[in-house]
Design a protein around this motif. Structure first.
Motif, PDB file in Angstrom:
ATOM      1  N   SER A 266      26.033 -19.969  26.923  1.00 17.21           N
ATOM      2  CA  SER A 266      24.675 -19.808  27.438  1.00 17.21           C
ATOM      3  C   SER A 266      24.657 -20.028  28.944  1.00 17.21           C
ATOM      4  CB  SER A 266      23.736 -20.809  26.759  1.00 17.21           C
ATOM      5  OG  SER A 266      23.965 -22.109  27.262  1.00 17.21           O
ATOM      6  N   PRO A 267      23.671 -19.436  29.645  1.00 12.24           N
ATOM      7  CA  PRO A 267      23.549 -19.643  31.095  1.00 12.24           C
ATOM      8  C   PRO A 267      23.433 -21.121  31.464  1.00 12.24           C
ATOM      9  CG  PRO A 267      22.133 -17.844  30.405  1.00 12.24           C
ATOM     10  CD  PRO A 267      22.688 -18.482  29.161  1.00 12.24           C
ATOM     11  N   THR A 268      22.768 -21.901  30.626  1.00 14.89           N
ATOM     12  CA  THR A 268      22.638 -23.333  30.891  1.00 14.89           C
ATOM     13  C   THR A 268      24.005 -24.003  30.854  1.00 14.89           C
ATOM     14  OG1 THR A 268      20.434 -23.328  29.906  1.00 14.89           O
ATOM     15  CG2 THR A 268      21.497 -25.458  30.142  1.00 14.89           C
TER      16      THR A 268
ATOM     17  N   GLU B 231      26.910 -22.516  31.355  1.00 19.48           N
ATOM     18  CA  GLU B 231      27.681 -22.029  32.504  1.00 19.48           C
ATOM     19  C   GLU B 231      27.339 -22.828  33.757  1.00 19.48           C
ATOM     20  OE1 GLU B 231      27.805 -17.770  33.211  1.00 19.48           O
ATOM     21  OE2 GLU B 231      27.365 -17.455  31.090  1.00 19.48           O
ATOM     22  N   LEU B 232      26.051 -23.069  33.966  1.00 21.08           N
ATOM     23  CA  LEU B 232      25.597 -23.830  35.126  1.00 21.08           C
ATOM     24  C   LEU B 232      26.112 -25.270  35.060  1.00 21.08           C
ATOM     25  CD1 LEU B 232      23.820 -23.041  37.542  1.00 21.08           C
ATOM     26  CD2 LEU B 232      21.897 -24.049  36.337  1.00 21.08           C
TER      27      LEU B 232
ATOM     28  N   HIS C 165      15.762 -15.941  31.514  1.00 12.92           N
ATOM     29  CA  HIS C 165      15.572 -17.224  32.191  1.00 12.92           C
ATOM     30  C   HIS C 165      14.895 -16.962  33.524  1.00 12.92           C
ATOM     31  CE1 HIS C 165      17.770 -19.871  29.515  1.00 12.92           C
ATOM     32  NE2 HIS C 165      18.585 -18.868  29.312  1.00 12.92           N
TER      33      HIS C 165
ATOM     34  N   GLU D 221      28.776 -16.285  38.862  1.00 17.18           N
ATOM     35  CA  GLU D 221      28.646 -14.942  38.281  1.00 17.18           C
ATOM     36  C   GLU D 221      28.179 -13.918  39.314  1.00 17.18           C
ATOM     37  OE1 GLU D 221      27.952 -14.073  34.503  1.00 17.18           O
ATOM     38  OE2 GLU D 221      29.227 -15.744  33.949  1.00 17.18           O
TER      39      GLU D 221
END
Length: 81
Positions: free
Chosen positions: A4-6, A8-9, A33, A59
């Motif tokens: 998920s983007p969360t 990844e961050l 998001h 990214e």
């Protein structure tokens, strides 16, 4: 397996210190998001480590960072005073 983007961050910022919490608000109307989020580190030194690096790219997108000062909860006044 897609991360998920969360996550990844959180993974990206973990190189600077211990990430306590990572939030990316989700827009229910668009299904994406929003273009901002919050990262909370365990120690103030970790935050300083982040700002030692000139540019952050994840990214292919350059991240614009702002440090939020800690807000104090306002003390409630007694209504009978």
């Amino acid at each position: 397996v897609r991360v998920s983007p969360t996550e990844e961050l959180k993974e990206y910022f973990s190189q600077f210190g211990s990430v306590q919490r990572c939030q990316l608000p989700f827009d229910k109307d668009t299904g994406f998001h929003r273009r901002y989020g919050w990262i909370k580190f365990s120690a103030p030194e970790d935050v300083q480590n982040v700002f030692q690096k000139d540019a952050h790219v994840l990214e292919g997108a350059k991240l614009a960072l702002k440090q939020q000062t800690r807000r104090r909860r306002s003390q409630r006044k007694n209504p009978s005073e």
